[in-house]
Design an enzyme around this catalytic site. Structure first.
Site, PDB file in Angstrom:
ATOM      1  CG  ASN A   1       1.927   6.042 -29.351  1.00 48.98           C
ATOM      2  OD1 ASN A   1       1.747   6.016 -28.140  1.00 48.98           O
ATOM      3  ND2 ASN A   1       3.048   6.487 -29.857  1.00 48.98           N
TER       4      ASN A   1
ATOM      5  CD  GLN B   1       6.472   6.655 -27.151  1.00 47.05           C
ATOM      6  OE1 GLN B   1       5.464   6.427 -27.812  1.00 47.05           O
ATOM      7  NE2 GLN B   1       6.913   7.886 -26.961  1.00 47.05           N
TER       8      GLN B   1
ATOM      9  CB  CYS C   1       4.601   3.789 -23.573  1.00 46.31           C
ATOM     10  SG  CYS C   1       3.972   3.910 -25.275  1.00 46.31           S
TER      11      CYS C   1
ATOM     12  CG  ASN D   1      -1.462   4.283 -27.286  1.00 51.54           C
ATOM     13  OD1 ASN D   1      -2.594   3.837 -27.142  1.00 51.54           O
ATOM     14  ND2 ASN D   1      -1.221   5.572 -27.396  1.00 51.54           N
TER      15      ASN D   1
ATOM     16  CG  ASN E   1       5.767   9.009 -19.059  1.00 47.16           C
ATOM     17  OD1 ASN E   1       6.807   8.516 -18.658  1.00 47.16           O
ATOM     18  ND2 ASN E   1       5.040   8.453 -20.022  1.00 47.16           N
TER      19      ASN E   1
ATOM     20  CG  ASN F   1       4.392  13.260 -22.034  1.00 44.78           C
ATOM     21  OD1 ASN F   1       4.705  12.768 -23.097  1.00 44.78           O
ATOM     22  ND2 ASN F   1       4.864  12.806 -20.881  1.00 44.78           N
TER      23      ASN F   1
ATOM     24  NE  ARG G   1       9.142  12.511 -20.318  1.00 46.69           N
ATOM     25  CZ  ARG G   1       9.362  11.882 -19.158  1.00 46.69           C
ATOM     26  NH1 ARG G   1       9.861  12.551 -18.132  1.00 46.69           N
ATOM     27  NH2 ARG G   1       9.048  10.614 -19.020  1.00 46.69           N
TER      28      ARG G   1
ATOM     29  CB  CYS H   1       0.427  10.425 -25.876  1.00 46.40           C
ATOM     30  SG  CYS H   1       1.369  10.256 -24.342  1.00 46.40           S
TER      31      CYS H   1
ATOM     32  CB  SER I   1       0.852   8.082 -20.197  1.00 47.34           C
ATOM     33  OG  SER I   1       1.718   8.845 -20.999  1.00 47.34           O
TER      34      SER I   1
END
Length: 309
Positions: A17, A57, A86, A88, A173, A206, A225, A233, A235
């Site tokens: 990520n 991100q 987030c 990661n 999220n 997502n 997303r 990802c 989350s």
């Protein structure tokens, strides 16, 4: 010129990520005593361009708003939108702040709430991602579903859908998880944007394809997303683990295999979800202010007032 002009950054990744971290806690470029402004959507998109520092991100550290926290963190996707969580990226932030402060236990604040992080004896960082939310209006969904373990949503023909009946969870999220035999057998780059922007998800979502290998192991791919197809990802890994446990298909502690590597997810008895995994440093850099310079008017405009975008 923007918040990021001449701003130093650290490029890292958490199991693939891609993360950029900027530390704005000193208020650089702002009047004394004032917190830096929020990063604009256009600025975040430019920063993620090939001429900037491409990322999934961007984690922006602002001065703490709550006593006992290290920073208030705003999280930006590469399309300029903001994310609530987030995992990661939080591990990357925790690694940087831990190295600088010598602390092995840290607390941060995000739009999704307070987040605790700590470094284990093995050097891996664990993030407490908080409690999952399952109510239809907490995810949120555009209409009521009493049971969010599987909602009525499908892609493809009614009598033979390609994907259908996802579990939905909010882990900071919105997430939708489709159970499949092989996450790599589907064109997620095609289906991902359609599902992310489906009317059932007023805040977008997502989209994850998940295959349950055993009661302790799940393989996933995620369309994120605001970021697109991603190697990892955090989350989404948490949401998948929780959704699988709710369906009694796995234990409450599992290994999630993502394209970029493995994460350990535990849904504790106190309802908190813990995510443990590695982080990797890539390089340090500074954003070139020329990236964020206003575009001069074209000759055709005559230098007058142009049409707003």
């Amino acid at each position: 010129m923007g918040v990021l002009a001449n701003q130093a950054f650290v490029k890292m990744n958490g199991v693939g990520n891609e993360i950029v971290v900027v530390d704005l806690r000193q208020g650089t470029g702002n009047a004394a005593g004032k917190s830096p402004a929020a990063i604009g959507a256009d600025e975040a998109r430019v920063a993620a361009s090939p001429q900037g520092a491409p990322y999934d991100q961007l984690m922006a550290l602002y001065p703490p708003r709550t006593p006992g926290t290290e920073a208030f963190i705003r999280i930006y996707n590469n399309d300029g939108s903001e994310a609530g969580a987030c995992g990661n990226g939080m591990r990357c932030v925790a690694s940087i702040v831990s190295d600088a402060s010598g602390k092995s236990a840290l607390t941060f604040e995000t739009k999704a709430g307070l987040i605790n992080a700590w470094k284990g004896a093995d050097g891996l960082f664990t993030i407490d991602m908080g409690k999952p939310r399952f109510a239809w209006n907490e995810i949120p969904l555009a209409e009521e579903f009493r049971d969010t373990r599987a909602i009525e949503l499908q892609i493809g023909p009614i009598d033979k859908p390609v994907l259908h009946s996802p579990a939905v969870v909010n882990m900071g999220n919105p997430h939708a998880i489709f159970w499949v035999d092989d996450p790599y057998a589907y064109d997620l780059e095609r289906f991902g944007p359609l599902l992310e922007n489906h009317p059932i998800f007023p805040d977008r979502a997502n989209i994850t394809l998940a295959h349950i290998v055993s009661r302790e192991h799940i393989v996933i791919r995620t369309w994120e997303r605001g970021a697109g197809l991603t190697k990892a990802c955090g989350s989404a890994a948490c949401a998948t683990a929780v959704a699988a446990a709710r369906l009694k298909r796995t234990e409450r502690k599992v290994t999630i295999t993502l394209p970029g590597g493995d994460l350990t997810i535990e849904w504790r008895a106190d309802d908190h979800v813990l995510m443990t995994g590695p982080v990797a440093f890539e390089f340090n850099g500074t954003f070139d202010p020329k990236l964020f310079a206003p575009t001069p008017p074209s000759p055709a405009s005559g230098g007058g007032i142009g049409r707003g975008s």
